[in-house]
Design a protein around this motif. Structure first.
Motif, PDB file in Angstrom:
ATOM      1  N   PRO A   1      34.914  -1.748 120.401  1.00  0.00           N
ATOM      2  CA  PRO A   1      34.135  -0.566 120.752  1.00  0.00           C
ATOM      3  C   PRO A   1      32.869  -0.854 121.539  1.00  0.00           C
ATOM      4  N   GLY A   2      32.442  -2.099 121.611  1.00  0.00           N
ATOM      5  CA  GLY A   2      31.234  -2.411 122.358  1.00  0.00           C
ATOM      6  C   GLY A   2      30.012  -2.538 121.470  1.00  0.00           C
ATOM      7  N   TYR A   3      28.862  -2.129 121.986  1.00  0.00           N
ATOM      8  CA  TYR A   3      27.593  -2.362 121.311  1.00  0.00           C
ATOM      9  C   TYR A   3      26.742  -1.093 121.308  1.00  0.00           C
ATOM     10  N   LEU A   4      25.712  -1.122 120.497  1.00  0.00           N
ATOM     11  CA  LEU A   4      24.788   0.010 120.468  1.00  0.00           C
ATOM     12  C   LEU A   4      23.923   0.071 121.718  1.00  0.00           C
ATOM     13  N   PHE A   5      23.597  -1.083 122.315  1.00  0.00           N
ATOM     14  CA  PHE A   5      22.713  -1.140 123.478  1.00  0.00           C
ATOM     15  C   PHE A   5      21.405  -0.395 123.217  1.00  0.00           C
ATOM     16  N   GLY A   6      20.866  -0.558 122.003  1.00  0.00           N
ATOM     17  CA  GLY A   6      19.592   0.046 121.660  1.00  0.00           C
ATOM     18  C   GLY A   6      19.655   1.503 121.253  1.00  0.00           C
ATOM     19  N   ARG A   7      20.824   2.093 121.235  1.00  0.00           N
ATOM     20  CA  ARG A   7      20.973   3.503 120.869  1.00  0.00           C
ATOM     21  C   ARG A   7      21.323   3.624 119.394  1.00  0.00           C
ATOM     22  N   ASN A   8      21.257   4.844 118.861  1.00  0.00           N
ATOM     23  CA  ASN A   8      21.757   5.047 117.505  1.00  0.00           C
ATOM     24  C   ASN A   8      23.281   5.172 117.557  1.00  0.00           C
ATOM     25  N   HIS A   9      23.907   5.169 116.397  1.00  0.00           N
ATOM     26  CA  HIS A   9      25.361   5.175 116.357  1.00  0.00           C
ATOM     27  C   HIS A   9      25.942   6.446 116.973  1.00  0.00           C
ATOM     28  N   GLU A  10      25.328   7.585 116.714  1.00  0.00           N
ATOM     29  CA  GLU A  10      25.850   8.850 117.229  1.00  0.00           C
ATOM     30  C   GLU A  10      25.864   8.856 118.756  1.00  0.00           C
ATOM     31  N   ALA A  11      24.777   8.407 119.373  1.00  0.00           N
ATOM     32  CA  ALA A  11      24.707   8.387 120.835  1.00  0.00           C
ATOM     33  C   ALA A  11      25.695   7.395 121.424  1.00  0.00           C
ATOM     34  N   ALA A  12      25.837   6.248 120.783  1.00  0.00           N
ATOM     35  CA  ALA A  12      26.781   5.247 121.271  1.00  0.00           C
ATOM     36  C   ALA A  12      28.213   5.754 121.165  1.00  0.00           C
ATOM     37  N   ILE A  13      28.546   6.413 120.067  1.00  0.00           N
ATOM     38  CA  ILE A  13      29.892   6.962 119.893  1.00  0.00           C
ATOM     39  C   ILE A  13      30.170   8.028 120.949  1.00  0.00           C
ATOM     40  N   ASP A  14      29.197   8.892 121.226  1.00  0.00           N
ATOM     41  CA  ASP A  14      29.372   9.909 122.268  1.00  0.00           C
ATOM     42  C   ASP A  14      29.713   9.258 123.605  1.00  0.00           C
ATOM     43  N   SER A  15      29.028   8.167 123.920  1.00  0.00           N
ATOM     44  CA  SER A  15      29.257   7.479 125.188  1.00  0.00           C
ATOM     45  C   SER A  15      30.641   6.838 125.224  1.00  0.00           C
TER      46      SER A  15
END
Length: 284
Positions: A121-135
């Protein structure tokens, strides 16, 4: 197949889904014939094609491998390159390269009749989990549109990862799968054992994880599972171990799978053949 398991006050016979087991690499890159022959000699009826490091299989090899695997009753899956992740914050050169890799992986999977393409799935890249999942969901949808135009719309499986503070928890993977009906959770029990500080030592944690995945997968599709012994520290994976050197065992997984009618494909990720055979024996 059938298994006895404890249900209520007494044991009873329950018919469960078929279980297939095989290695996380094709045992020969010389020819499809040799690869399938070796799989059968070793008692395997599944195999995950290993593209984590690089692409090494051409189209003719893939098509012939698919023909032979179908004749032999071997379920194939494909692991995409480790770099092929979506959900990057920027749609830059790395993103375009990753999409191209996923496109090619799906093409090989379609050519050989693989049941699923496994991706990280990749990484958070400094985001929270919800934002990363949306991306991740947004970019997977874009990839899917591209693949369907090429008749490469194979199911994807998003793998549960072994990093406690990064993207790829069981909850993350289930959230992604819940929003995309062609995406399935891939349960890596070595990773789950690591991030829970050795929490998968009896049947119930396995059964709980399987139940969560069962609710997210379309009817009839198999569980897709990775399994090996594992070393870990601070709830993060370190390395795969020979079976028996750590604390993760296949017997509780076998019992937990006996509670479900869904078929299962289990991929052994041990560093040696002897360990994969021990896991296969425990599951059977």
């Amino acid at each position: 197949m059938s298994r006895w398991f404890a249900g209520g006050a007494a044991a009873r016979l329950k018919t469960v889904g078929a279980l297939r087991f095989g290695p996380s690499y094709l045992p020969s890159r010389e020819s499809p014939e040799e690869a399938v022959e070796l799989l059968l000699q070793r008692g395997y009826d599944a195999c995950e094609i290993d593209f984590e490091g690089k692409f090494w299989m051409d189209w003719d090899f893939a098509r012939r491998l698919g023909e032979l695997a179908r004749e032999a009753g071997i379920a194939l899956s494909v692991h995409a390159p480790l770099f092929a992740i979506v959900g990057r914050p920027e749609k830059d050169r790395k993103h375009r390269m990753a999409v191209g890799m996923l496109d090619h992986t799906a093409g090989i999977a379609a050519a050989c009749g693989a049941e699923v393409v496994v991706v990280h799935p990749g990484y958070l890249f400094g985001r929270n989990h919800e934002a990363a999942i949306d991306s991740v969901v947004e970019q997977l949808c874009e990839v899917r549109e591209r693949l369907e135009q090429k008749d490469r719309g194979v199911p994807f499986g998003v793998e549960v990862m072994g990093r406690v503070n990064e993207l790829g928890t069981l909850e993350d993977v289930l959230a992604i799968a819940a929003r995309l009906d062609w995406v399935r959770p891939v349960l890596d029990f070595a990773h789950l054992h690591a991030v829970t500080d050795g929490g998968f030592t009896d049947v119930e944690p396995f059964a709980d994880a399987l139940a969560a995945a069962d609710a997210a997968i379309e009817p009839g599709a198999p569980f897709h599972i990775h399994f090996s012994d594992i070393s870990y520290a601070n709830r993060n994976e370190k390395s795969h171990l020979r079976y028996g050197e750590g604390t993760l065992r296949a017997d509780p997984l076998a019992e937990a799978l006996g509670r479900f009618e869904r078929p299962a494909t289990v991929i052994g990720e041990s560093p040696d053949e002897e360990s994969n055979q021990a896991i296969r024996a425990a599951l059977e």
